[in-house]
Design a protein around this motif. Structure first.
Motif, PDB file in Angstrom:
ATOM      1  N   ARG A 146      -6.085   9.632  -0.724  1.00  0.00           N
ATOM      2  CA  ARG A 146      -6.227   8.341  -1.411  1.00  0.00           C
ATOM      3  C   ARG A 146      -6.715   7.289  -0.429  1.00  0.00           C
ATOM      4  O   ARG A 146      -6.317   7.284   0.729  1.00  0.00           O
ATOM      5  N   GLN A 147      -7.537   6.403  -0.944  1.00  0.00           N
ATOM      6  CA  GLN A 147      -8.059   5.317  -0.120  1.00  0.00           C
ATOM      7  C   GLN A 147      -7.785   3.986  -0.816  1.00  0.00           C
ATOM      8  O   GLN A 147      -8.080   3.854  -2.002  1.00  0.00           O
ATOM      9  N   LEU A 148      -7.229   3.040  -0.099  1.00  0.00           N
ATOM     10  CA  LEU A 148      -7.094   1.675  -0.618  1.00  0.00           C
ATOM     11  C   LEU A 148      -8.013   0.803   0.227  1.00  0.00           C
ATOM     12  O   LEU A 148      -7.687   0.453   1.356  1.00  0.00           O
ATOM     13  N   LEU A 149      -9.185   0.506  -0.324  1.00  0.00           N
ATOM     14  CA  LEU A 149     -10.224  -0.101   0.496  1.00  0.00           C
ATOM     15  C   LEU A 149     -10.603  -1.496  -0.008  1.00  0.00           C
ATOM     16  O   LEU A 149     -10.945  -1.666  -1.176  1.00  0.00           O
ATOM     17  N   PRO A 150     -10.542  -2.488   0.886  1.00  0.00           N
ATOM     18  CA  PRO A 150     -10.965  -3.840   0.507  1.00  0.00           C
ATOM     19  C   PRO A 150     -12.480  -4.016   0.584  1.00  0.00           C
ATOM     20  O   PRO A 150     -12.974  -5.127   0.454  1.00  0.00           O
ATOM     21  N   ILE A 151     -13.167  -2.904   0.830  1.00  0.00           N
ATOM     22  CA  ILE A 151     -14.634  -2.949   0.851  1.00  0.00           C
ATOM     23  C   ILE A 151     -15.099  -2.591  -0.546  1.00  0.00           C
ATOM     24  O   ILE A 151     -14.633  -1.614  -1.132  1.00  0.00           O
ATOM     25  N   TYR A 208      -7.872  -9.789   0.675  1.00  0.00           N
ATOM     26  CA  TYR A 208      -7.916  -8.337   0.938  1.00  0.00           C
ATOM     27  C   TYR A 208      -7.010  -7.584  -0.029  1.00  0.00           C
ATOM     28  O   TYR A 208      -7.348  -6.484  -0.490  1.00  0.00           O
ATOM     29  N   ARG A 267       7.357   4.274   5.366  1.00  0.00           N
ATOM     30  CA  ARG A 267       7.229   5.730   5.299  1.00  0.00           C
ATOM     31  C   ARG A 267       7.378   6.311   6.706  1.00  0.00           C
ATOM     32  O   ARG A 267       6.407   6.760   7.323  1.00  0.00           O
ATOM     33  N   ASP A 278      -5.072  10.114   3.698  1.00  0.00           N
ATOM     34  CA  ASP A 278      -4.772   8.838   3.057  1.00  0.00           C
ATOM     35  C   ASP A 278      -5.117   7.729   4.046  1.00  0.00           C
ATOM     36  O   ASP A 278      -4.897   7.879   5.254  1.00  0.00           O
ATOM     37  N   MET A 279      -5.644   6.634   3.528  1.00  0.00           N
ATOM     38  CA  MET A 279      -6.067   5.582   4.456  1.00  0.00           C
ATOM     39  C   MET A 279      -6.204   4.234   3.760  1.00  0.00           C
ATOM     40  O   MET A 279      -6.312   4.147   2.535  1.00  0.00           O
ATOM     41  N   THR A 280      -6.204   3.189   4.590  1.00  0.00           N
ATOM     42  CA  THR A 280      -6.636   1.891   4.117  1.00  0.00           C
ATOM     43  C   THR A 280      -7.483   1.247   5.209  1.00  0.00           C
ATOM     44  O   THR A 280      -7.576   1.777   6.330  1.00  0.00           O
ATOM     45  N   ILE A 281      -8.109   0.145   4.867  1.00  0.00           N
ATOM     46  CA  ILE A 281      -8.856  -0.649   5.846  1.00  0.00           C
ATOM     47  C   ILE A 281      -8.164  -2.005   5.915  1.00  0.00           C
ATOM     48  O   ILE A 281      -7.853  -2.595   4.881  1.00  0.00           O
ATOM     49  N   ILE A 294      -1.384   8.765   7.539  1.00  0.00           N
ATOM     50  CA  ILE A 294      -1.949   7.567   6.907  1.00  0.00           C
ATOM     51  C   ILE A 294      -2.688   6.802   7.999  1.00  0.00           C
ATOM     52  O   ILE A 294      -2.090   6.374   8.989  1.00  0.00           O
ATOM     53  N   ALA A 320       0.833  -1.208   0.000  1.00  0.00           N
ATOM     54  CA  ALA A 320       0.000   0.000   0.000  1.00  0.00           C
ATOM     55  C   ALA A 320       0.863   1.252   0.000  1.00  0.00           C
ATOM     56  O   ALA A 320       0.459   2.306  -0.496  1.00  0.00           O
ATOM     57  N   LEU A 350      -0.318   5.026  -0.792  1.00  0.00           N
ATOM     58  CA  LEU A 350      -0.535   5.885   0.370  1.00  0.00           C
ATOM     59  C   LEU A 350       0.771   6.572   0.754  1.00  0.00           C
ATOM     60  O   LEU A 350       1.792   5.913   0.962  1.00  0.00           O
TER      61      LEU A 350
END
Lengths: 357, 250
Positions: free
Chosen positions: A206-211, A91, B85, B65-68, B47, A68, A197
């Motif tokens: 920015r979003q890296l979403l597994p949804i 994911y 980072r 910036d984000m992830t799940i 992040i 990511a 990210l």
């Protein structure tokens, strides 16, 4: 560059480093522990990051975080360890985060045994996680093919933003042979990836979403297009197809190597025989089987170190009933000798000749 | 006459109406985190890693910036992002099912490695999103849909005290528990979050901030009565305070 005499695990790990891999997270499991051991020494030398996860699950999620961030990241495991990683692999696919995963197959199910096997073709090709998604899966037969593939594995993973498997086994990982390592490639600039990210200073977040987004068809359509593109552009296969071949042997990985020697021997003995050896099993080399002339080719023999055989299902789908397909099934955990495979193949041919098609 | 803003939406929170239940304190937790990011001018360097459960709704409102991460794996994801980072502010935001049940392994090992990230733990003593099942933090005697009308320690053991558990480890640098039941407590919580983020941005190491929160929906009570439950039941079992902080801060 000169040939070096290297063990499979170490050669593959070094090839990953030379391809630009700068993050490795792993967990000990036979027969691939030499990979994390090597990476623990090597990563600090090249300014990379090595992490020993508290579990296979943690390791794949560390790779998720590194991918990511835009870093060439890899993890490695074996069969039952990959089973734990499939949660994270699903994911990765959903969030469109690239990663390279090595699977040194061992015999199963359960703890099974620690020697070479091809019992996890289904795991990598058919079910690498919940939800119905695919990974590209490379299936090299020699250490040289392994090191030549590593650069491609990272490139395809980052091109597609999708996890990539290299499907190996305990034999390839632990034998030693002469190998010519690739040159050290420059490490890709992680900020050059316009999806990773890095903090949203000066740009939109920015979003890296597994949804899956509001429209669930969006991911499905993207994935379907990607898989179709693989089938057109990314199939790797070693074909040895004489025009008048009556029998075609097919096998990948270590079985492909052993079966290849057997094919040469049978041809010397006068049999009209050819071979299809997939170097990618996802995408599967469908065209190689489709183009076979059912007029001259009357039998395809699939050789696998798995019982029941697994790849044979994809062979049958590709052939679609036009040509008879038989499997030489060697139970996972048993490495057959050249003689075993020779006797197995000649036995199948004899049986077909006697009993008819 | 020029009017001065004295109260406005933090820049890291979107103007969308949030989807939390009425009276849920997740929105308060979201807000004080975002206020701290503004005060530290860190929004563009942040992040965030969100979890599974009600806390994942935050992903819809944060403008960073984000992830799940998969259920419970947020610390493993976050520590890798931070190592790749190191100059970014990386935090996880996790509920009690995520952090203390399915993610206990990642929680403890990430803390034990002293990863330079901040873990924000929302403890409302119940599984929220799935509808009121017993959490590792469900109090003795508390009702849940899988633990019966009253949690019985003879059957299912005792609620985990996560700050106290993490306080057994050598590596963590900041461990604190706050509550969101009142304005003074919320102000303390915000200070604690700022302290944790500051320690991280100074390269200090692992920080863990627990926020005692509510779930009036699954506690089957009113928002107002949920605050009473927090004060009378939760805080006595989960004592507030800073369990560990860097020496120079003492």
């Amino acid at each position: 560059m000169d040939f070096e005499f290297l063990e499979g695990c170490e050669a593959i790990a070094e090839a990953a480093v030379r391809a630009g891999c700068r993050f490795f997270a792993g967990y000990p499991i036979t027969p691939q522990t030499e990979v994390p051991e090597y990476m623990s020494r090597r990563m600090p030398e090249v300014g990379g990051i090595f992490l020993q996860g508290e579990s296979e699950i943690a390791a794949i999620n560390m790779v998720y975080g590194a991918g990511a961030s835009g870093v060439y990241a890899m993890t490695s495991s074996s069969s039952i360890g990959i089973a734990l990683k499939t949660e994270g692999i699903s994911y990765l696919a959903a969030a469109r985060i690239p990663a390279v995963i090595l699977n040194f197959q061992r015999g199963g199910p359960g703890i099974g045994n620690i020697t070479a096997s091809q019992s996890d073709y289904w795991q990598c090709v058919k079910g690498p996680g919940s939800g119905g998604h695919r990974c590209m899966v490379f299936s090299p037969s020699t250490i040289q093919e392994c090191v030549d593939i590593m650069g491609m594995a990272f490139e395809k993973a980052f091109r597609d933003r999708n996890p990539v498997f290299v499907l190996l086994d305990g034999s390839i990982g632990n034998i030693k042979e002469p190998v010519k390592l690739p040159d050290m490639k420059p490490v890709p600039d992680k900020d050059a990836f316009d999806w990773c990210l890095s903090g949203c200073e000066g740009r939109a977040p920015r979003q890296l979403l597994p949804i899956l987004p509001e429209d669930p068809s969006k991911f499905a359509e993207h994935a379907t297009e990607m898989y179709a593109r693989w089938q057109k552009e990314d199939v790797l296969v070693a074909e040895d197809l004489p025009d008048d071949a009556e029998v075609i042997v097919t096998a990948y990985g270590t079985a492909g190597r052993i079966a290849g020697a057997c094919v040469k021997r049978l041809r010397k003995e006068g049999l009209k025989i050819g071979m299809i050896r997939p170097l990618t099993v996802s995408p599967f080399p469908i065209a190689s089987f489709r183009k076979l002339d059912a007029g001259s080719t009357r039998l395809i023999i699939d050789v696998e170190m798995a019982k029941p055989a697994q790849m044979v299902e994809d062979v049958r789908l590709a052939v679609n009933g036009r040509i008879r397909v038989e499997a030489l099934e060697i139970p996972g955990g048993i490495i057959p000798t050249d003689e075993d495979v020779y006797e197995g193949i000649t036995g199948i041919i004899k049986g077909v000749n006697e009993n008819g098609a | 006459m020029e009017l001065e803003y004295v109260y406005k939406r933090p820049s890291a929170i979107s103007s969308e109406a949030d989807g939390y239940c009425p009276g849920c304190l997740h929105s308060t937790a979201n807000r004080i985190i975002a206020e701290v990011l503004d005060e530290m001018d860190a929004v563009g360097r942040t992040i965030a890693v969100f979890p599974v459960g009600c806390a994942v709704l935050s992903a819809g409102y944060f403008l960073t910036d984000m992830t799940i991460a998969a259920h419970g794996r947020a610390p493993a994801v976050a520590c890798a992002i931070k190592r790749c980072r190191p100059d970014r502010l990386v935090f996880t935001y996790q509920g009690d099912g995520d952090l203390a049940a399915i993610g206990m392994c990642e929680t403890i090992h990430t803390a034990n490695r002293g990863e330079n990230i901040t873990v924000i733990f929302i403890n409302n003593s119940i599984f929220g999103m799935t509808g009121g099942q017993m959490a590792p933090t469900t109090l003795i005697g508390q009702a849940s849909t899988t633990g019966g009308p009253s949690r019985n320690p003879d059957e299912v053991g005792y609620p985990f005290k996560m700050c106290e558990l993490i306080n057994q480890l050598e590596a963590p640098k900041y461990i604190a528990r706050f509550a969101l039941d009142s304005v003074p407590h919320i102000r303390e919580a915000k200070k604690g979050i700022k302290r944790a983020f500051s320690i991280q941005m100074n390269g200090g190491g692992y920080s863990f901030v627990e926020l005692i929160s509510n779930c009036s929906t699954n506690w089957k009570t009113t928002p107002l009565k949920s605050l009473k439950f927090m004060r009378e039941k939760m805080i006595p079992y989960y004592p507030l305070g800073e369990f560990r902080k860097p020496e120079e801060e003492e």
